[in-house]
Design an enzyme around this catalytic site. Sequence first.
Site, PDB file in Angstrom:
ATOM      1  N   ASP A   1     -12.437   2.370 -36.664  1.00  0.00           N
ATOM      2  CA  ASP A   1     -11.560   1.658 -35.733  1.00  0.00           C
ATOM      3  C   ASP A   1     -11.888   0.164 -35.796  1.00  0.00           C
ATOM      4  O   ASP A   1     -13.026  -0.233 -35.563  1.00  0.00           O
ATOM      5  CB  ASP A   1     -11.773   2.183 -34.321  1.00  0.00           C
TER       6      ASP A   1
ATOM      7  N   LYS B   1      -8.786  -6.460 -30.897  1.00  0.00           N
ATOM      8  CA  LYS B   1      -8.871  -7.480 -29.844  1.00  0.00           C
ATOM      9  C   LYS B   1     -10.280  -8.067 -29.795  1.00  0.00           C
ATOM     10  O   LYS B   1     -11.266  -7.315 -29.796  1.00  0.00           O
ATOM     11  CB  LYS B   1      -8.513  -6.880 -28.482  1.00  0.00           C
TER      12      LYS B   1
END
Length: 104
Positions: free
Chosen positions: A9, A13
């Site tokens: 992952d 952000k």
Amino acid sequence: MTLWMFFPDPWPKPRHHKRRLLTPAFATLAASRLKPGAIWRLATDCADYADLMRKILDERSAPSPTRIPPAGRPRWEARPITQFEQRGLDAGRPIFDLAYRRVD
């Protein structure tokens, strides 16, 4: 021995970057567990994460994996196509395949 890290992952952000799997501490730990000659293969469809992976692994001190230059290398055939890779391909994102070999 080979360590595979395919499509972790990327936590895109900035406030979530601390959750990324590949950190300097993890790279040092993983590299210390690789035997000399072992290969660490990584893949991502996130260009920023690929750059970070290169930066972290290229800056490791002993035991340090050494990057295997891509030299036009195609996708590693033995790598299974994960659902995350397929999503990246479907979205038209390039796939970044990285490989490092422990030399010391």
